[in-house]
Design a protein around this motif. Structure first.
Motif, PDB file in Angstrom:
ATOM      1  N   UNK A  93      36.272  98.911  66.852  1.00 39.23           N
ATOM      2  CA  UNK A  93      36.118  98.032  68.135  1.00 39.23           C
ATOM      3  C   UNK A  93      34.659  97.934  68.549  1.00 39.23           C
ATOM      4  N   UNK A  94      33.957  99.088  68.151  1.00 35.59           N
ATOM      5  CA  UNK A  94      32.408  99.056  68.888  1.00 35.59           C
ATOM      6  C   UNK A  94      31.863  98.264  67.823  1.00 35.59           C
ATOM      7  N   UNK A  95      32.031  98.166  66.596  1.00 33.05           N
ATOM      8  CA  UNK A  95      31.399  97.141  65.633  1.00 33.05           C
ATOM      9  C   UNK A  95      31.606  95.864  66.074  1.00 33.05           C
ATOM     10  N   UNK A  96      32.878  95.377  66.394  1.00 37.88           N
ATOM     11  CA  UNK A  96      33.230  94.085  66.858  1.00 37.88           C
ATOM     12  C   UNK A  96      32.463  93.425  68.162  1.00 37.88           C
ATOM     13  N   UNK A  97      32.618  94.456  68.995  1.00 38.04           N
ATOM     14  CA  UNK A  97      31.727  94.200  70.291  1.00 38.04           C
ATOM     15  C   UNK A  97      30.548  93.871  70.083  1.00 38.04           C
ATOM     16  N   UNK A  98      29.889  95.029  69.430  1.00 36.69           N
ATOM     17  CA  UNK A  98      28.238  94.804  68.891  1.00 36.69           C
ATOM     18  C   UNK A  98      28.057  93.578  68.296  1.00 36.69           C
ATOM     19  N   UNK A  99      28.949  93.118  67.214  1.00 31.99           N
ATOM     20  CA  UNK A  99      28.907  91.889  66.403  1.00 31.99           C
ATOM     21  C   UNK A  99      28.873  90.544  67.613  1.00 31.99           C
ATOM     22  N   UNK A 100      29.754  90.720  68.541  1.00 28.67           N
ATOM     23  CA  UNK A 100      29.756  89.708  69.453  1.00 28.67           C
ATOM     24  C   UNK A 100      28.678  89.518  70.377  1.00 28.67           C
ATOM     25  N   UNK A 101      27.802  90.937  70.826  1.00 27.27           N
ATOM     26  CA  UNK A 101      26.755  90.536  71.597  1.00 27.27           C
ATOM     27  C   UNK A 101      25.753  89.957  70.518  1.00 27.27           C
ATOM     28  N   UNK A 102      25.345  90.215  69.446  1.00 28.62           N
ATOM     29  CA  UNK A 102      24.425  89.582  68.465  1.00 28.62           C
ATOM     30  C   UNK A 102      24.999  88.046  68.472  1.00 28.62           C
TER      31      UNK A 102
END
Length: 84
Positions: free
Chosen positions: A18-27
């Motif tokens: 979930x953290x990686x998906x949220x970080x990907x969305x930010x980028x």
């Protein structure tokens, strides 16, 4: 530790995917979005951080890198080991 406490602790812990998906969305928003300001709330929520508490950059990085180590494909061992 009782079973209820173990489940409660697991629910409180951030899930690395979930953290990686949220970080990907930010980028993606930073790179492709029209906004000049990005709301980090989804990442903060995925990390299960208290947004009312100021985080030290070093402590945040330790938390984040520890989470990344929990994803087998991203662990330093799998990234830097030699091929056999």
């Amino acid at each position: 530790m009782h079973q209820e406490e173990k489940i409660s602790d697991m629910e409180k812990a951030p899930h690395p995917v979930h953290v990686l998906h949220a970080l990907k969305d930010i980028f993606v928003k930073l790179e492709c979005g029209p906004e000049s300001v990005i709301d980090p709330a989804p990442l903060i929520n995925a990390l299960r951080l208290d947004s009312s508490v100021q985080q030290d950059g070093h402590e945040f990085m330790k938390l984040f890198l520890t989470l990344l180590e929990q994803v087998p494909e991203l662990s330093a061992h799998s990234l830097f080991r030699g091929r056999s």
